[in-house]
Scaffold this motif. Structure first.
Motif, PDB file in Angstrom:
ATOM      1  N   LYS A   1       2.771   6.033  -7.368  1.00  0.00           N
ATOM      2  CA  LYS A   1       1.733   6.665  -8.182  1.00  0.00           C
ATOM      3  C   LYS A   1       1.701   8.178  -8.011  1.00  0.00           C
ATOM      4  CE  LYS A   1      -1.407   2.768  -8.458  1.00  0.00           C
ATOM      5  NZ  LYS A   1      -2.721   2.241  -8.083  1.00  0.00           N
ATOM      6  N   LYS A   2       1.832   8.627  -6.790  1.00  0.00           N
ATOM      7  CA  LYS A   2       1.681  10.052  -6.523  1.00  0.00           C
ATOM      8  C   LYS A   2       2.895  10.860  -6.963  1.00  0.00           C
ATOM      9  CE  LYS A   2      -0.965  12.486  -3.233  1.00  0.00           C
ATOM     10  NZ  LYS A   2      -1.605  12.485  -1.960  1.00  0.00           N
TER      11      LYS A   2
ATOM     12  N   ASP B   1      -0.011   8.161   7.840  1.00  0.00           N
ATOM     13  CA  ASP B   1      -0.511   6.789   7.884  1.00  0.00           C
ATOM     14  C   ASP B   1      -0.490   6.286   9.328  1.00  0.00           C
ATOM     15  OD1 ASP B   1      -1.124   4.059   7.425  1.00  0.00           O
ATOM     16  OD2 ASP B   1      -0.234   4.216   5.424  1.00  0.00           O
TER      17      ASP B   1
ATOM     18  N   ILE C   1       3.137  11.896   3.564  1.00  0.00           N
ATOM     19  CA  ILE C   1       2.364  10.670   3.323  1.00  0.00           C
ATOM     20  C   ILE C   1       2.674   9.636   4.405  1.00  0.00           C
ATOM     21  CG2 ILE C   1       2.171   8.652   1.807  1.00  0.00           C
ATOM     22  CD1 ILE C   1       2.496  10.557  -0.564  1.00  0.00           C
TER      23      ILE C   1
ATOM     24  N   GLN D   1       3.022   1.611  -3.357  1.00  0.00           N
ATOM     25  CA  GLN D   1       2.199   1.986  -4.501  1.00  0.00           C
ATOM     26  C   GLN D   1       1.747   3.438  -4.420  1.00  0.00           C
ATOM     27  OE1 GLN D   1      -0.949  -0.920  -4.706  1.00  0.00           O
ATOM     28  NE2 GLN D   1       0.302  -2.371  -5.852  1.00  0.00           N
ATOM     29  N   LYS D   2       1.437   3.895  -3.220  1.00  0.00           N
ATOM     30  CA  LYS D   2       1.011   5.273  -3.033  1.00  0.00           C
ATOM     31  C   LYS D   2       2.133   6.244  -3.408  1.00  0.00           C
ATOM     32  CE  LYS D   2      -1.541   6.016   0.538  1.00  0.00           C
ATOM     33  NZ  LYS D   2      -2.024   6.266   1.911  1.00  0.00           N
TER      34      LYS D   2
ATOM     35  N   SER E   1       0.822  -1.205   0.000  1.00  0.00           N
ATOM     36  CA  SER E   1       0.000   0.000   0.000  1.00  0.00           C
ATOM     37  C   SER E   1       0.861   1.263   0.000  1.00  0.00           C
ATOM     38  CB  SER E   1      -0.914  -0.016   1.222  1.00  0.00           C
ATOM     39  OG  SER E   1      -1.532   1.224   1.406  1.00  0.00           O
TER      40      SER E   1
END
Length: 98
Positions: free
Chosen positions: A34-35, A80, A76, A30-31, A27
């Protein structure tokens, strides 16, 4: 051209199995990918389920853009709730090809 290399070590609170660890790591990686379009990989041996080391790298023609990206990656990670950031290191250098 500037090259940025980052390293983060996180402690996952509720990782009681390899499956729990993989879910969180997948998770997060990938975040970030992608970002911010960074290359991301786990760099530890996976022997501890609740402690993970992740490396990431990016290239840009502007140092300020890389600094901003890595600052956002830090946000980020801090937002979390599933883990705690133990260590976060970023190194940005001007690449010399000649």
């Amino acid at each position: 051209m500037f090259v940025g290399i980052g390293y983060v070590k996180i402690r996952i609170y509720e990782a009681y199995s390899l499956k729990d660890r993989r879910q969180v790591v997948r998770s997060v990686t990938q975040k970030i990918e992608k970002k911010h379009n960074l290359s991301v990989a786990t760099i530890d041996d996976g022997s501890l389920w609740n402690l993970v080391e992740i490396g990431f790298a990016g290239v840009s023609s502007n140092k300020a853009i890389l600094e901003s990206m890595y600052k956002q990656v830090g946000h980020i990670l801090d937002e979390d709730y599933r883990f705690e950031v133990v260590d976060f290191i970023v190194d940005i250098q001007k690449e010399i090809l000649r």
